[in-house]
Design an enzyme around this catalytic site. Structure first.
Site, PDB file in Angstrom:
ATOM      1  N   ASP A 211      35.604 -16.337  21.711  1.00  0.00           N
ATOM      2  CA  ASP A 211      36.562 -14.868  22.310  1.00  0.00           C
ATOM      3  C   ASP A 211      37.863 -15.446  23.088  1.00  0.00           C
ATOM      4  O   ASP A 211      37.767 -16.513  24.025  1.00  0.00           O
ATOM      5  CB  ASP A 211      35.697 -14.406  23.399  1.00  0.00           C
ATOM      6  CG  ASP A 211      37.095 -13.341  22.824  1.00  0.00           C
ATOM      7  OD1 ASP A 211      36.409 -12.173  22.093  1.00  0.00           O
ATOM      8  OD2 ASP A 211      38.579 -13.590  23.360  1.00  0.00           O
TER       9      ASP A 211
ATOM     10  N   GLU B 131      40.266 -11.484  17.824  1.00  0.00           N
ATOM     11  CA  GLU B 131      39.978 -11.969  18.719  1.00  0.00           C
ATOM     12  C   GLU B 131      39.226 -13.374  18.608  1.00  0.00           C
ATOM     13  O   GLU B 131      38.411 -14.683  19.209  1.00  0.00           O
ATOM     14  CB  GLU B 131      41.012 -13.137  19.448  1.00  0.00           C
ATOM     15  CG  GLU B 131      40.813 -11.950  20.943  1.00  0.00           C
ATOM     16  CD  GLU B 131      40.697 -11.119  21.113  1.00  0.00           C
ATOM     17  OE1 GLU B 131      40.873  -9.817  19.687  1.00  0.00           O
ATOM     18  OE2 GLU B 131      40.424  -9.844  21.999  1.00  0.00           O
TER      19      GLU B 131
ATOM     20  N   ASP C 164      48.908 -13.937  14.501  1.00  0.00           N
ATOM     21  CA  ASP C 164      48.281 -14.402  13.302  1.00  0.00           C
ATOM     22  C   ASP C 164      48.517 -15.628  13.445  1.00  0.00           C
ATOM     23  O   ASP C 164      47.650 -15.869  13.188  1.00  0.00           O
ATOM     24  CB  ASP C 164      49.232 -13.898  12.249  1.00  0.00           C
ATOM     25  CG  ASP C 164      48.936 -12.540  12.239  1.00  0.00           C
ATOM     26  OD1 ASP C 164      48.100 -11.582  13.331  1.00  0.00           O
ATOM     27  OD2 ASP C 164      49.953 -11.566  11.396  1.00  0.00           O
TER      28      ASP C 164
END
Lengths: 322, 136
Positions: free
Chosen positions: A177, A220, A194
């Site tokens: 993560d 994410e 992005d």
């Protein structure tokens, strides 16, 4: 365009070859049906074929039947070329899998026109295959990062766990993560966010072996599956991934963005025969531990240290602050 | 020296038809079929001169042995060769023999074969002339 001519009669073969070479085809000529089938069946063989009906070893319709039995290969457009012209012969020829039928002696203009029809069919097939492959890719990959999507990575993980149990080897699950990703979006904007996700995906893929799997699990969050690995290797690879993400800021239109990643590592052989849906919360708990330990680190999920259900509220609060 | 135009060749071939009756070999049709490739015609005629007599002998042998299957097979091959050379009459005679062979009409073999051999003999006699006319 490659084309195969199969005719046992040398004059016919020569006339066909010259006519087609003049028309720009790359011609391979053989003298019997067996050689024709051998040429047409490999994946990179010619996709256009002119086959005489009566041939030694294997006749034209026999070649058509053999070629049509192949699966998962490009379409071959086959024209039977023969002096037979009775209605039942035409039917038998087409029934064997031929696409068209020309009577000998052939007219060069008609021959070329018929082959142009074949080329149109092959071009249509190419476009359909391309469209199907494109749809298959979209259905199995994440649109932003081009990694496996959630459904596929979970499926791959399930298969890999089953295989590792059969073969009594270890599979490593890395729940990864990005730290403080919300603030990346807030500070640099969603387009830059992005960019970070795409770059992270690239670095993850570059950090694993060709037969390992990397998928985008959620916003994410990424899931990495390392196949057939020992604990030392898995931990070293997890550390390497963490460093690869943290050591170089991600370039974006709004400047360099420093990022880091927390990793929860789970080794399947520590967990008996638990299913994917039972293992993932444990990997998630290890990720939670990494977050709680200050982020940008790797924590290993251990059955002995597995948090009781009462910790789930704490995990959730850390998740909200990721 | 420039090669004569296709139309000129066709015209020349038509004039020669008085020497090469259409019934034996249609040069106009042959030139069209090979897209005016005179070198290819030369190659085809050379192959024909070498291969055809072999098949003709094999046919005669099959006819004398009353072997319908072999008669059909040899006649089929020669029918293809003759059709390619636009030798319509001989090709028709070969087609008849092929059919007789297939249907095992043994009693017709000798007569049909003799007729075919006669046409083939005329054709073979004309081949050199044909080569000279078309290929120079």
């Amino acid at each position: 365009m490659k084309i195969l001519i199969a005719d046992d009669e040398v004059m016919s073969r020569k006339m066909l070859q010259k006519t087609l070479e003049r028309a720009g085809y790359e011609v391979t000529a053989v003298e019997n049906g067996r050689l024709a089938a051998d040429q047409l069946c490999p994946p990179d063989g010619p996709r256009l074929a002119l086959l005489d009906w009566v041939m030694p070893e294997l006749d034209g319709p026999g070649v058509c039947r053999e070629v049509r039995q192949r699966k998962d290969q490009s379409y071959v457009y086959m024209v039977l070329l023969t002096s037979r012209e009775a209605k039942e012969d035409v039917v038998a020829g087409l029934k064997s899998g031929a696409d068209d039928y020309l009577t000998k002696p052939f007219d060069p203009e008609e021959l070329k026109a018929r082959l142009r029809t074949g080329l149109r069919i092959l071009s249509l097939e190419d476009r359909l295959v391309e469209a199907r492959e494109d749809m298959r890719f979209r259905a199995t990959h994440d649109g932003l990062t081009a990694l496996w999507n959630r459904g596929v990575i979970l499926d791959l993980l399930g298969r890999e766990l089953a295989r590792s149990r059969r073969e009594q080897v270890c599979t490593a699950i890395l729940m990864c993560d990005l730290d403080h990703f919300k603030s990346v979006n807030d500070t640099y904007g969603h387009l830059a966010g992005d960019d970070v996700l795409r770059e992270t995906a690239k670095r993850l893929v570059a950090s694993v072996r060709s037969y390992d799997f990397v998928g985008r699990f959620g916003g994410e969050e990424f899931l990495v599956v390392l196949n057939n690995c020992n604990p030392a290797f898995a931990f070293a690879r997890a550390e390497e991934i963490r460093k690869t993400i943290a050591q170089t800021p991600v370039p974006s239109a709004t400047g360099l963005i420093p990022v880091s990643m927390s990793v929860g590592l789970l080794l399947s052989h520590d967990w008996g025969h638990l299913r994917v849906e039972e293992l993932l919360p444990e990997a998630d708990a290890a990720l939670y531990a990494a977050k709680a330990a200050g982020r940008n680190c790797v924590k290993v999920a251990s059955p002995r240290l597995s948090s009781p259900d009462s910790d789930s509220q704490d995990r959730e609060s850390v998740r909200m602050r990721r | 020296m420039a090669r004569p135009h296709y139309v000129e060749i066709l015209g020349s071939a038509r004039k020669k038809e008085k020497y090469m009756p259409k019934a034996i070999m249609d040069l106009t049709e042959l030139l069209e079929r090979v897209e005016n490739d005179r070198e290819l015609i030369r190659e085809l005629l050379l192959i024909f001169k070498e291969e055809f007599p072999i098949h003709l002998r094999a046919l005669r042998d099959a006819v004398d042995s009353m072997d319908g299957k072999r008669v059909a097979a040899e006649a089929h091959i020669m029918k293809g060769m003759l059709s390619n050379l636009a030798a319509g009459s001989a090709a028709g005679a070969a087609a008849r023999l092929e059919q007789l062979g297939r249907s095992q009409e043994v009693s017709e073999f000798q007569e049909a074969c003799a007729s075919f051999e006669s046409l083939s003999k005329k054709l073979l006699l004309h081949l050199d002339t044909c080569m000279a006319e078309v290929c120079g």
